[in-house]
Design an enzyme around this catalytic site. Structure first.
Site, short mmCIF file in Angstrom:
data_model
loop_
_atom_site.label_atom_id
_atom_site.label_comp_id
_atom_site.label_asym_id
_atom_site.label_seq_id
_atom_site.Cartn_x
_atom_site.Cartn_y
_atom_site.Cartn_z
N SER A 1 9.68 8.12 -24.70
CA SER A 1 8.61 8.07 -23.70
C SER A 1 8.92 8.90 -22.47
CB SER A 1 8.34 6.62 -23.29
OG SER A 1 9.46 6.07 -22.61
N ASN A 2 10.21 9.26 -22.25
CA ASN A 2 10.58 10.11 -21.12
C ASN A 2 10.14 11.55 -21.30
OD1 ASN A 2 13.85 8.52 -21.03
ND2 ASN A 2 11.99 7.86 -20.01
N LEU A 3 9.99 11.98 -22.54
CA LEU A 3 9.82 13.40 -22.84
C LEU A 3 8.48 13.95 -22.35
CD1 LEU A 3 11.31 13.46 -26.44
CD2 LEU A 3 12.48 13.86 -24.26
N GLN A 4 7.54 13.08 -22.05
CA GLN A 4 6.23 13.49 -21.52
C GLN A 4 6.39 14.20 -20.17
OE1 GLN A 4 5.27 11.12 -18.86
NE2 GLN A 4 3.03 11.20 -18.73
N CYS B 1 6.67 2.97 -13.84
CA CYS B 1 5.71 3.83 -14.52
C CYS B 1 5.45 3.39 -15.96
CB CYS B 1 6.15 5.29 -14.47
SG CYS B 1 7.64 5.66 -15.42
#
Length: 246
Positions: A68-71, A194
């Site tokens: 989910s961090n890669l966004q 977030c």
């Protein structure tokens, strides 16, 4: 610190830049920066400080990369999922610029260890999503007389400032402390993470790049740092505004 012939080629666009030149590049090379948090804000900070030729950088983050961090955390790839953010950020910075000495620390910063963590650094950049971490880092930096670039994010808005309460303004008054921004500690429900409310993916990149700019300005003495001023950026309107605080 003298620049090697390869560094002169690498930093050519800085060296010909008015007000930066070789002297400014040498200041960057002689500086040791601590980056607290290698997430949304830390990613562009790490990338641009490494590209700029910071002499040495410590990257502190206890977390692992999540898909989910890669966004928004663009220094990582899908292959990094499950691996240490600090270690993968170190690898990214070293691949981008092998002239930068990089240390990865996988420890969580707190009021108990913040003072120890900043020892030996000339400047700190803080971009975590933890208020407790921000407060601890700000107190440690103030006590150690180390300048701090600090940023924060909402869903569509971000802010940043520079703290150096050990200095005085033109009138001889001490510059504001972290507590001037937060007279009362915010409640957790007032700033949900977030993962609960979301964040526009480009926002951390914009604000984090501004934070890297403040660090470079401070080190090279180019321009006017955001001392006693809070810059607020809105991704909805594309506008920035600067508010004074004291």
């Amino acid at each position: 610190m003298n620049l090697s012939s390869e560094e002169i080629r690498r930093y050519a666009r800085h060296i010909v830049l008015k007000d930066m030149g070789g002297a400014g590049q040498q200041k960057l090379k002689s500086t040791h920066v601590l980056v607290v948090g290698a997430g949304g804000l830390g990613s562009p900070v790490i990338a641009y400080l490494a590209g700029a030729g910071i002499g040495s950088m410590t990257i502190l983050d206890p977390d692992a990369v999540d898909v989910s961090n890669l966004q928004r955390q663009v220094i990582y790839s899908s292959a990094d999922a499950g691996l240490s953010k600090a270690e993968r950020a170190k690898a990214y910075a070293r691949a981008l610029n092998p002239h930068v000495a990089v240390t990865a620390v996988t420890m969580k910063i707190s009021a108990d260890n913040a003072a120890e963590m900043i020892v030996g650094h000339d400047l700190v950049v803080e971009g975590t999503d933890s208020f407790a971490a921000k407060k601890a880092v700000a107190a440690a930096c103030a006590n150690a007389r180390v300048p701090l670039v600090i940023g924060a994010l909402g869903q569509f808005d971000g802010s940043l400032t520079v703290l150096a309460p050990f200095l005085v303004d033109a009138a001889g008054k001490p510059l504001p402390r972290f507590e001037a921004l937060y007279p009362v500690d915010p409640r957790p429900e007032d700033s949900p993470p977030c993962e609960e409310v979301g964040v526009l993916n480009v926002l951390p990149g914009i604000v984090g790049t501004m934070m890297a700019n403040e660090a470079i300005k401070w080190i090279t003495e180019i321009g006017e740092p955001l001392l006693g001023r809070l810059l607020i950026y809105s991704a909805r309107s594309g506008e920035t505004r600067v508010m004074r605080y004291h």
